[in-house]
Design an enzyme around this catalytic site. Structure first.
Site, mmCIF file in Angstrom:
data_model
loop_
_atom_site.group_PDB
_atom_site.id
_atom_site.type_symbol
_atom_site.label_atom_id
_atom_site.label_comp_id
_atom_site.label_asym_id
_atom_site.label_seq_id
_atom_site.Cartn_x
_atom_site.Cartn_y
_atom_site.Cartn_z
ATOM 1 N N SER A 177 25.553 15.405 -35.794
ATOM 2 C CA SER A 177 24.917 14.541 -34.803
ATOM 3 C C SER A 177 25.324 13.097 -35.037
ATOM 4 C CB SER A 177 23.398 14.655 -34.906
ATOM 5 O OG SER A 177 22.957 14.002 -36.088
ATOM 6 N N LYS A 178 24.964 12.259 -34.071
ATOM 7 C CA LYS A 178 25.264 10.844 -34.199
ATOM 8 C C LYS A 178 24.599 10.269 -35.446
ATOM 9 C CE LYS A 178 24.290 6.509 -31.804
ATOM 10 N NZ LYS A 178 24.784 5.725 -32.931
#
Ligand code: GLU
Length: 505
Positions: free
Chosen positions: A261-262
């Site tokens: 994920s970011k």
């Protein structure tokens, strides 16, 4: 003759393209090019709630930077235009009606409030074969009532009628036959009267059909939608031309526990987007591979190996080689750990492979920013001497600033350790030795200086350490005589004289 391969990359413009999406685009591209096929960009923007301005342009700019050329798309046009789903509104209605007429879909009037109430009352409520008989839809109302409700302007949706307890098989090139029981699926909404737009599922299937897509290559997160898609193809009577599915493995966190994920990028300090992205709402800036100094070919090579390998240990592959070697059969089923260090390694490798002149051109603006004014040939020479020490062009300055500016100070620890009592006298002597050298090439200097050191019985290491300190300001850099050959005789002598004057130990 076999059908021409046609694949599509079909992002929804809901924000910046995630690096996993880039890999999906890459695999589609490699597959298309390998088979002499077409690579199509289709923008799936039927969910206006999630539309983010600038996202489509961002996607195109990212893939262009990486060298993934489309054959058709929103920006290029093509024989199957338009390629943006919001520009295809008129097309879908006909197909929605087709399913309703066939009895494969039905009209439902349940309001959001009614659905909410039902969900609150019935645990694990699912709108499906077991519950649709209790709801307000065209299966439970008579024709007249349905018509009246529509004529009176009531909003409705069209739902796909999925029969219970059927076996649905998704044939996946990577995963083989994946079987589902249709009872796990709900009667998905295919169309909403409120915005006169189909949902993702309907538009996706209709467009793949109309655009004659032969292979649907996409992320694993779409696998749960695949049985529904298979049933839609059947409902339309399009089984014959149904594309082959290939669901790519997930990109996992570097530690391997869960989806990348970011936040992982923020936590560990690496970008998860191809280009820098500024959120149009919050103004928040997310870093990109391009702005972080990655070469596009390094990003491509790195991503290509996240979920696929050529079946041997070969790691460095150009785009052409990747096209030659790529196959969906060699893609793995299990998730690929996002090994960011490996990404850096690839960038290091590609910096070595790029001609010095090209790296010099990328380095030049950084030098200008530092106020350095030299000719590009000089930069090229310096790059050739130090590039093996860096993974990013921006790291070149730290490894080569002394080629452009004389040291203004001397590293204290190095002075303590390397500037001996007799260093000033030796360096003064060295100045005289250098003055006498006509051919200031690295090789010739080395020969003469070493002969002098030997004839005097000096300690080679001590002399060279002090020499380096005087020229570089600390104890780093490439081969000493390569440095002095590049900066030249006058500069070398000036730096030695300055060091003798300024270094106090
Ligand atoms: N619009 C979907 C996405 O955003 C496309 C999925 C597919 O390729 O079918 O990824």
């Amino acid at each position: 003759m076999a059908q021409k391969v046609r694949v599509r990359f079909a992002p929804s413009p809901t924000g910046p393209l995630h690096i996993g999406g880039v890999r999906t685009a890459l695999y589609n591209y490699l597959f298309a090019k390998k088979h002499g096929g077409d690579f199509v960009l289709r923008i799936e923007d039927t969910d206006s709630q999630r539309f983010v301005p600038g996202a489509e342009e961002y996607i195109i700019e990212s893939l262009t930077w990486l060298g993934l050329q489309f054959d058709e798309g929103t920006h290029l046009g093509g024989a199957y235009a338009p390629y943006r789903q919001s520009d295809r509104k008129e097309i879908y209605r006909k197909y929605v009606d087709m399913l309703v007429e066939k009895g494969a879909a039905y009209i439902a009037f349940d309001t959001p409030q009614e659905l909410e109430a039902k969900r609150a009352a019935v645990p694990n409520f699912q709108y499906d074969a077991s519950t649709r008989g209790e709801m307000r839809n065209s299966l439970t109302m008579d024709k007249e009532e349905v018509k009246n409700l529509i004529d009176a302007g009531n909003q409705y949706v069209v739902r796909f009628r999925i029969e219970a307890e059927q076996e649905v098989t998704v044939n996946d090139v990577i995963r083989g036959e994946v079987k589902y029981n249709s009872s796990v699926l709900d009667d998905k909404v295919l169309y909403k009267s409120a915005d006169n737009l189909p949902t993702y599922h309907l538009a996706n299937i209709v467009d793949d059909h109309l655009m004659e897509i032969t292979h649907v290559i996409r992320g694993e997160e779409w696998l749960p939608s695949a049985p529904l898609h298979v049933l839609l193809y059947k409902a339309f009577g399009w089984e014959e031309t149904m594309p082959q599915f290939a669901h790519l493995p997930l990109l996992l966190k570097p530690e391997g526990n869960g989806k990348l994920s970011k936040r992982d990028g923020d936590r560990l300090g690496f970008p998860v987007f191809p280009l820098e992205w500024k959120d149009p709402k919050t103004g928040e800036i997310s870093s990109g591979y391009r702005e972080s100094g990655y070469l596009p070919e390094a990003v491509i090579n790195f991503l290509a190996l996240l979920g696929w390998n050529p079946g041997n240990d070969q790691e460095i592959m150009s785009m052409d080689e990747l096209i030659q070697l790529f196959s969906l059969e060699k893609c793995s089923k299990s998730g690929a750990k996002f090994d960011y260090e490996k990404g850096k390694w690839f960038n290091h490798q590609y910096i070595q492979l790029r001609p010095d002149s090209e790296i010099a051109n990328i380095y030049y603006p950084i030098l200008e920013e530092k106020g350095v004014d030299v000719n590009i040939g000089y930069v090229e020479t310096v790059v050739g001497l130090v590039k093996e020490r860096v993974s990013f062009v921006k790291e070149l300055w730290d490894q080569s600033s002394f080629f452009f500016i004389a040291p203004t100070s001397y590293d204290e620890k190095v002075v303590k350790k390397r500037w001996k009592e007799d260093s000033p006298a030796q360096m003064t002597e060295l100045v005289e030795v250098l003055k006498g050298i006509e051919d200031f090439s690295s090789h010739n200097q080395e020969e003469i200086v070493k002969a002098w050191i030997e004839s005097k019985g000096y300690h080679l290491g001590n002399v060279m350490n002090a020499f380096r300190l005087a020229i570089v300001g600390e104890s780093k850099g490439p081969h000493m005589f390569d440095i002095t050959a590049v900066i030249g005789k006058d500069e070398t002598i000036a730096r030695l004289e300055k060091a003798v004057k300024e270094i106090k130990n």
